[in-house]
Design an enzyme around this catalytic site. Structure first.
Site, short mmCIF file in Angstrom:
data_model
loop_
_atom_site.label_atom_id
_atom_site.label_comp_id
_atom_site.label_asym_id
_atom_site.label_seq_id
_atom_site.Cartn_x
_atom_site.Cartn_y
_atom_site.Cartn_z
N ASP A 327 0.82 -1.23 0.00
CA ASP A 327 0.00 0.00 0.00
C ASP A 327 0.85 1.27 0.00
OD1 ASP A 327 -2.16 -1.65 0.17
OD2 ASP A 327 -2.51 -1.34 2.32
P1 NAP Z 1 0.75 -4.02 3.10
O1 NAP Z 1 0.14 -3.05 2.16
O2 NAP Z 1 -0.12 -4.66 4.10
O3 NAP Z 1 1.44 -5.15 2.18
C1 NAP Z 1 2.27 -6.11 2.74
C2 NAP Z 1 2.67 -7.07 1.62
O4 NAP Z 1 3.61 -7.96 2.20
C3 NAP Z 1 1.52 -7.90 1.10
O5 NAP Z 1 1.07 -7.45 -0.17
C4 NAP Z 1 2.10 -9.33 1.05
O6 NAP Z 1 2.03 -9.82 -0.29
C5 NAP Z 1 3.56 -9.15 1.45
N1 NAP Z 1 4.03 -10.23 2.32
C6 NAP Z 1 3.41 -10.80 3.35
N2 NAP Z 1 4.16 -11.78 3.88
C7 NAP Z 1 5.30 -11.80 3.16
C8 NAP Z 1 6.47 -12.60 3.20
N3 NAP Z 1 6.64 -13.57 4.10
N4 NAP Z 1 7.47 -12.35 2.31
C9 NAP Z 1 7.31 -11.38 1.36
N5 NAP Z 1 6.21 -10.60 1.28
C10 NAP Z 1 5.22 -10.82 2.16
O7 NAP Z 1 1.98 -3.41 3.89
P2 NAP Z 1 2.62 -1.96 3.87
O8 NAP Z 1 2.98 -1.53 2.49
O9 NAP Z 1 3.69 -1.99 4.93
O10 NAP Z 1 1.46 -0.98 4.31
C11 NAP Z 1 0.95 -0.99 5.61
C12 NAP Z 1 -0.56 -1.00 5.55
O11 NAP Z 1 -1.05 -1.33 6.85
C13 NAP Z 1 -1.14 0.38 5.21
O12 NAP Z 1 -2.33 0.23 4.47
C14 NAP Z 1 -1.41 0.99 6.59
O13 NAP Z 1 -2.39 1.98 6.58
C15 NAP Z 1 -1.88 -0.26 7.33
N6 NAP Z 1 -1.71 -0.21 8.79
C16 NAP Z 1 -0.61 0.37 9.32
C17 NAP Z 1 -0.46 0.42 10.69
C18 NAP Z 1 0.72 1.15 11.26
O14 NAP Z 1 0.58 1.78 12.30
N7 NAP Z 1 1.89 1.05 10.63
C19 NAP Z 1 -1.43 -0.16 11.54
C20 NAP Z 1 -2.53 -0.80 10.96
C21 NAP Z 1 -2.65 -0.82 9.56
P3 NAP Z 1 2.03 -11.40 -0.56
O15 NAP Z 1 0.93 -11.98 0.21
O16 NAP Z 1 1.86 -11.50 -2.04
O17 NAP Z 1 3.38 -11.92 -0.13
#
Ligand code: NAP
Length: 403
Positions: A327
């Protein structure tokens, strides 16, 4: 003995303030945690010495039950589950505040200001835990979408702090007022900072009805194709680069790949490549998630570049290596008004000369939407678990293989 209580409370309050200050940066965060723990110990011991406490029997039982649950939780909980674990702790604190408030009502039936404080304490405390307030809590959360959830979690946590303040008034406990105010206001400030990081207003986050998956976007995604590459190909591109930005995300945390990422950093740095890390404020699942993991792997702090600065340097980067982030790199946030993450600032990895993305599949991330980055001409998908793929790349980097 009577002088000891205010003294222990004053020292504990000072330690809480220092703790918050030191928790501000990874360099002093461990000290911040220790000092906070010491403050809490002083607060508990000081409270147990109050003359109103006439019997320790049930307190000791509660201490053992709490420790039996808390100690294994602290050691067994994986880093990726820390947000849920924090939410449970806050919910327990809020429940305790609501129960104390209810008990106090039946014990003394207060009037005037004390009654207002008591009502507030029970309302805020039970917002997360009992039936009527729970319904209110659910209705409050329903219109909020995936990408905005971190803001809401920190806002709810700040309610628990405010409930503790009200409890401090009810019980006439000054330390509870101070600790609750620190908890409540820091949670509130964190929510504001996160709103700013996502370029959103509070009202927009709370009532924006975000998080609806765009059917049109999903259908469009099916017709596009992405290009993939092997670890060997990826390693040779990295090896030939001058400036590489690594963009970590939730997937790095899931794979626990941070130590392998440090090995990759070392291997590339030894080959003369300038390697930096672009840190998005809401990457992962809790504020500061990436900073904590990279600090744990001993990656120098000065290599961790905040989003704004990283975005001004990314056009000069030869490679942006995205490790388990999704994201926070999705260009749709910049231009697609129909996207649930529209308006959230992202790391502009698509401005780099080459983009490489390590993830296991084409599955979406937290917000549940496709990422157009994966179909761009300059992007290569590196399919695999983050830890295993980074390890495979390290083997292909000449000096690292020889070492
Ligand atoms: P993300 O959008 O959730 O994407 C994480 C990606 O990691 C997934 O597409 C997944 O794809 C991949 N993944 C998972 N396990 C993996 C593995 N073992 N090896 C390789 N890839 C793996 O993460 P992000 O870009 O860090 O964004 C964070 C999101 O979480 C945002 O939408 C944010 O608003 C939200 N959020 C953040 C917080 C905070 O405080 N930081 C709290 C709650 C929510 P695959 O399944 O294809 O591997």
């Amino acid at each position: 003995m009577s002088a000891l209580l205010p003294l222990s409370y004053i020292v504990a309050a000072a330690l809480f303030i220092l703790s918050l200050k030191w928790l501000n940066t990874p360099a002093t965060a461990r000290r911040g945690v220790r000092v906070g723990e010491l403050g809490m110990l002083l607060a508990v011991v000081g409270t147990l010495l109050r003359q109103e406490v006439v019997d320790y029997q049930w307190i000791i039982v509660a201490l053992f039950v709490g420790s039996a649950i808390g100690v294994p939780l602290a050691y067994l909980m994986p880093m990726t589950a820390v947000p849920q674990r924090t939410a449970i702790s806050h919910a327990c604190g809020a429940l305790a505040a609501a129960l104390v408030g209810t008990a106090e009502y039946y014990r003394e039936t207060p009037h005037g200001f004390a009654m207002v404080a008591l009502a507030l304490e029970v309302l805020l405390g039970s917002l997360i835990f009992i039936l009527l307030s729970l319904t209110f809590g659910v209705l409050l959360i329903v219109p909020i979408g995936g990408a905005d959830m971190p803001t809401v979690i920190s806002l709810l946590n700040s309610y628990a702090g405010m409930s503790a303040v009200a409890m401090g008034f009810v019980l006439n406990n000054k330390l509870l007022m101070v600790a609750g105010a620190l908890d409540g206001s820091s949670g509130f400030i964190l929510s504001i900072i996160m709103c700013k990081a996502m370029n959103r207003s509070f009202t927009n986050v709370l009532f924006g009805a975000f998080g609806q998956v765009q059917a049109g976007a999903a259908a469009a995604a099916e017709q596009r194709t992405a290009r993939s590459a092997t670890a060997e190909e990826a390693a040779s591109i990295l090896d030939a680069a001058r400036l590489v930005f690594i963009v970590p995300g939730y997937g790095m945390a899931v794979a626990q790949a941070q130590h392998k990422v440090k090995e990759l950093y070392d291997a590339l740095t030894r080959r003369g490549v300038d390697v930096r890390f672009a840190i998005h404020p809401v990457a992962g699942r809790m504020p500061g998630h990436m900073n904590v993991l990279l600090a744990e792997a001993d990656i120098p702090y000065d290599k961790l570049i905040e989003m704004e600065d990283a975005n001004s340097e990314l056009p000069q980067a030869d490679v942006a290596l995205v490790i388990g982030a999704n994201d926070v790199t999705n260009p749709a946030a910049r231009h697609d008004r129909g996207s649930p993450i529209y308006g959230m600032p992202i790391i502009d990895v698509d401005k780099a000369h080459t983009v490489m993305v390590i993830k296991r599949s084409m599955s979406p991330g937290f917000a549940g939407i496709d990422n157009e980055l994966y179909y761009m001409d300059q992007t290569m998908m590196l399919f695999g678990d983050a830890k295993a793929f980074v390890a495979a790349m390290i083997k292909e980097i000449p000096a690292a293989a020889a070492a």
